[in-house]
Design a protein around this motif. Structure first.
Motif, PDB file in Angstrom:
ATOM      1  N   ILE A 312      13.273 -10.096  44.794  1.00 22.17           N
ATOM      2  CA  ILE A 312      14.404 -11.025  43.964  1.00 22.17           C
ATOM      3  C   ILE A 312      14.093 -12.102  42.734  1.00 22.17           C
ATOM      4  N   PRO A 313      15.104 -11.865  41.754  1.00 16.99           N
ATOM      5  CA  PRO A 313      14.029 -12.246  40.161  1.00 16.99           C
ATOM      6  C   PRO A 313      14.684 -13.597  40.194  1.00 16.99           C
ATOM      7  N   ASN A 314      13.595 -14.483  39.707  1.00 15.10           N
ATOM      8  CA  ASN A 314      13.514 -15.937  39.604  1.00 15.10           C
ATOM      9  C   ASN A 314      13.599 -16.361  40.966  1.00 15.10           C
ATOM     10  N   VAL A 315      13.588 -15.635  41.859  1.00 17.04           N
ATOM     11  CA  VAL A 315      13.747 -15.705  43.831  1.00 17.04           C
ATOM     12  C   VAL A 315      12.821 -16.179  44.694  1.00 17.04           C
ATOM     13  N   ARG A 316      12.405 -15.529  44.716  1.00 19.40           N
ATOM     14  CA  ARG A 316      10.838 -14.606  45.857  1.00 19.40           C
ATOM     15  C   ARG A 316      11.590 -13.142  45.851  1.00 19.40           C
ATOM     16  N   ASN A 317       9.486 -12.479  46.332  1.00 16.25           N
ATOM     17  CA  ASN A 317       9.064 -11.477  46.775  1.00 16.25           C
ATOM     18  C   ASN A 317       9.013 -11.446  48.287  1.00 16.25           C
ATOM     19  N   TYR A 318      10.231 -10.720  49.112  1.00 21.67           N
ATOM     20  CA  TYR A 318       9.496 -10.522  50.178  1.00 21.67           C
ATOM     21  C   TYR A 318       8.371  -9.229  50.363  1.00 21.67           C
ATOM     22  N   LEU A 319       8.285  -9.797  51.461  1.00 16.80           N
ATOM     23  CA  LEU A 319       6.750  -8.394  51.743  1.00 16.80           C
ATOM     24  C   LEU A 319       6.875  -8.255  53.851  1.00 16.80           C
ATOM     25  N   ALA A 320       7.281  -7.543  53.437  1.00 17.04           N
ATOM     26  CA  ALA A 320       7.450  -7.293  55.265  1.00 17.04           C
ATOM     27  C   ALA A 320       6.772  -6.430  55.878  1.00 17.04           C
ATOM     28  N   VAL A 321       5.871  -6.579  57.253  1.00 14.54           N
ATOM     29  CA  VAL A 321       5.184  -6.730  58.086  1.00 14.54           C
ATOM     30  C   VAL A 321       6.002  -5.946  59.379  1.00 14.54           C
ATOM     31  N   ASP A 322       5.279  -5.209  60.206  1.00 15.76           N
ATOM     32  CA  ASP A 322       5.310  -4.560  60.921  1.00 15.76           C
ATOM     33  C   ASP A 322       5.728  -5.451  62.681  1.00 15.76           C
ATOM     34  N   GLY A 323       5.559  -7.039  62.705  1.00 10.98           N
ATOM     35  CA  GLY A 323       5.908  -7.881  63.581  1.00 10.98           C
ATOM     36  C   GLY A 323       6.629  -8.977  63.095  1.00 10.98           C
ATOM     37  N   GLY A 324       6.428  -9.453  63.422  1.00 11.96           N
ATOM     38  CA  GLY A 324       7.157 -10.733  62.962  1.00 11.96           C
ATOM     39  C   GLY A 324       7.192 -12.182  64.080  1.00 11.96           C
ATOM     40  N   MET A 325       8.213 -13.130  64.114  1.00  9.54           N
ATOM     41  CA  MET A 325       8.325 -14.145  65.460  1.00  9.54           C
ATOM     42  C   MET A 325       8.261 -13.028  66.914  1.00  9.54           C
ATOM     43  N   SER A 326       8.619 -11.989  67.253  1.00 13.16           N
ATOM     44  CA  SER A 326       8.438 -10.996  68.423  1.00 13.16           C
ATOM     45  C   SER A 326       7.350 -11.221  68.460  1.00 13.16           C
ATOM     46  N   ASP A 327       6.081 -11.430  67.881  1.00 12.00           N
ATOM     47  CA  ASP A 327       4.840 -11.656  68.331  1.00 12.00           C
ATOM     48  C   ASP A 327       3.983 -13.049  67.650  1.00 12.00           C
ATOM     49  N   ASN A 328       4.887 -14.039  66.591  1.00 13.02           N
ATOM     50  CA  ASN A 328       4.058 -14.988  66.173  1.00 13.02           C
ATOM     51  C   ASN A 328       5.620 -16.054  66.228  1.00 13.02           C
ATOM     52  N   ILE A 329       6.188 -16.402  67.217  1.00  5.59           N
ATOM     53  CA  ILE A 329       7.077 -17.991  66.908  1.00  5.59           C
ATOM     54  C   ILE A 329       6.896 -18.360  66.243  1.00  5.59           C
ATOM     55  N   ARG A 330       5.734 -19.675  66.067  1.00  3.41           N
ATOM     56  CA  ARG A 330       5.363 -20.330  65.278  1.00  3.41           C
ATOM     57  C   ARG A 330       6.112 -21.336  64.464  1.00  3.41           C
ATOM     58  N   PRO A 331       5.992 -20.308  63.268  1.00  5.24           N
ATOM     59  CA  PRO A 331       6.437 -20.555  62.149  1.00  5.24           C
ATOM     60  C   PRO A 331       8.242 -20.401  62.033  1.00  5.24           C
ATOM     61  N   TYR A 392       0.409 -14.879  70.864  1.00  6.00           N
ATOM     62  CA  TYR A 392       0.645 -13.870  72.002  1.00  6.00           C
ATOM     63  C   TYR A 392       1.905 -14.300  73.230  1.00  6.00           C
ATOM     64  N   ALA A 393       1.063 -15.506  73.619  1.00  3.24           N
ATOM     65  CA  ALA A 393       1.518 -15.764  74.333  1.00  3.24           C
ATOM     66  C   ALA A 393       2.834 -16.795  74.577  1.00  3.24           C
ATOM     67  N   MET A 394       3.627 -16.264  73.494  1.00  7.20           N
ATOM     68  CA  MET A 394       4.845 -16.803  72.948  1.00  7.20           C
ATOM     69  C   MET A 394       5.408 -15.359  72.714  1.00  7.20           C
ATOM     70  N   ALA A 395       5.227 -14.599  72.617  1.00  6.83           N
ATOM     71  CA  ALA A 395       5.919 -13.487  72.132  1.00  6.83           C
ATOM     72  C   ALA A 395       6.643 -12.905  73.153  1.00  6.83           C
TER      73      ALA A 395
END
Length: 438
Positions: A312-331, A392-395
């Motif tokens: 997204i020019p002048n905003v941010r660049n998103y880089l997606a991975v094959d996990g996320g809040m389902s395996d690390n909800i802390r962020p 993993y404990a909170m996955a």
């Protein structure tokens, strides 16, 4: 092997974990993948235990297993002669399956059910940390019915606020945990248990928070609890033999974090307790602590495969991975910060700033908000550090995603510790509709 920017790297420019190429681990076990370096866990456990020995103090170091529990992890902790802190029937059952010595299991929790207490009593575990008056009544009822004795600690809130995130601060007065030390609840709880024929009161427990980088809070809490124990000794000639100061010792998630060495926390606690009991008739108590995150947090690394990129020019660049809040909800839950690298491009120059996005259908599913990395491509492996606690404990199976596999590495050896869930695992508890449509 060489060290590049504090990370171990092989000749291919790949990140090494426990002496093993992280890219090979990703190929072997798939991603997302939790990788635990057991050597770091053992080093940390021994640092806590050895410091108590150096201080000539009787102690128990109990792994706070809510950070991450599995049969294999419990077996590691048992190998290191740690005690075990569990908070549910599930954690207790896992410990029993792991063959954990029951005399070194401590059962926590603010709303233990009758069935959970029965399970603990049935296996005669070492200690139950009592959290409220309802639990006292349940224990009196059950121990009378079973004609069985039980060791307990009373968990108290000492009115000490640790410098940490509001969601994970537990030692202040406004807490769902424990008997208030300041308003008389702790005294009332003591009166209800100290002469009970089946309940053996060992002492007091507190936990003042998590991710703590200083010792002041622990020292103040120790002073408050010891003074209360001495007061009970003076009034009732009752000797508490255990002081449990909980856990909450911080780790280094990012360069901004400044945790202390395990030995520093232990030495400061011991000094306070020794000074308070000196020149009194009150005997030096055994000191118990409950490290969790500080044992396994920075021993864990999450490996993800990079997929889509959205610029997204002048905003941010998103880089997606094959996990996320389902395996690390802390962020997403409380803005936890992490560091990461592209594991197959460790020695390449930094070119771009990214936001690491997960694949869950939530705008807030972002693992890292801003991070500078080499230019990323689909298929690269992202390694996110210090994910060994409460990942993993909170996955969850949100969006019906399968939970990752867990691998242990040590001295260039590796083994699967928790299998990756399958799509069949996702539906194995589901039942078909049997009611007729009207």
């Amino acid at each position: 092997m060489v060290m590049i920017s504090k990370h171990a790297v092989n000749k291919k420019g790949h990140l090494l974990l426990g002496g093993i190429d992280s890219i090979e681990l990703a190929k072997t076990y798939g991603t997302p993948l939790f990788v635990y370096d057991l050597s770091l866990i053992r080093e940390r456990a021994r640092a806590f235990i050895n410091t108590f020995k150096e201080q000539n103090v009787q102690a128990q170091v109990a792994y706070a297993s809510k950070a991450f529990s599995s049969v294999a992890m419990y077996q590691v902790m048992n190998q290191e002669n740690l005690s075990l802190d569990v908070v549910s029937a599930g954690e207790l059952y896992t410990a029993l399956k792991a063959g954990y010595p029951v005399e070194r299991i401590h059962f926590h929790g603010n709303n233990k059910s009758k069935s959970e207490l029965l399970l603990a009593l049935e296996h005669n575990i070492g200690c139950i940390v009592v959290d409220n008056f309802y639990e006292i009544e349940l224990l009196k009822e059950l121990t009378t019915e079973l004609n069985q004795k039980v060791n307990i600690l009373l968990r108290v809130t000492p009115g000490v606020e640790a410098h940490t995130h509001d969601y994970i601060t537990t030692g202040q007065q406004d807490s769902k945990f424990g008997f208030d030390l300041l308003n008389g609840q702790a005294d009332r709880a003591f009166q209800e248990v100290y002469q009970d024929e089946n309940i053996q009161l060992l002492g007091l427990h507190c936990h003042i928070g998590s991710q703590i980088f200083e010792t002041v809070g622990f020292k103040v809490a120790a002073e408050k609890l010891i003074k209360k124990m001495i007061a009970w000794y003076n009034e009732f000639t009752f000797q508490c033999t255990v002081l449990n100061l909980g856990g909450g010792f911080g780790i280094k998630y990012t360069d901004e974090d400044t945790p202390l060495e395990p030995s520093v926390y232990v030495k400061e606690m011991v000094i306070v307790v020794k000074n308070l009991v000196a020149n009194t008739d009150f005997a030096m108590p055994e000191i118990w602590i409950e490290p969790g995150r500080s044992l396994v947090g920075d021993a864990g690394t999450s490996l993800y495969t990079i997929g889509a990129e959205k610029e997204i020019p002048n905003v941010r660049n998103y880089l997606a991975v094959d996990g996320g809040m389902s395996d690390n909800i802390r962020p997403a839950l409380y803005g936890a910060l992490y560091d990461a690298v592209i594991a197959n491009k460790i020695d390449e120059k930094i070119e771009k700033e990214y936001t690491i996005a997960g694949k869950c259908c939530e705008s807030g599913d972002k693992l890292i908000d801003h991070i500078s990395l080499p230019k990323a491509e689909a298929g690269d492996i992202l390694a996110m550090f210090c994910t060994g606690a409460y990942g993993y404990a909170m996955a969850s199976n949100y969006n019906r995603l399968t939970r990752p596999a867990v691998v242990f590495v040590e001295h260039a050896n590796h083994q699967l510790a928790v299998k990756r869930e399958t799509l069949e695992d996702i539906v194995h508890l589901d039942l078909p509709l049997t009611m007729e449509k009207e």
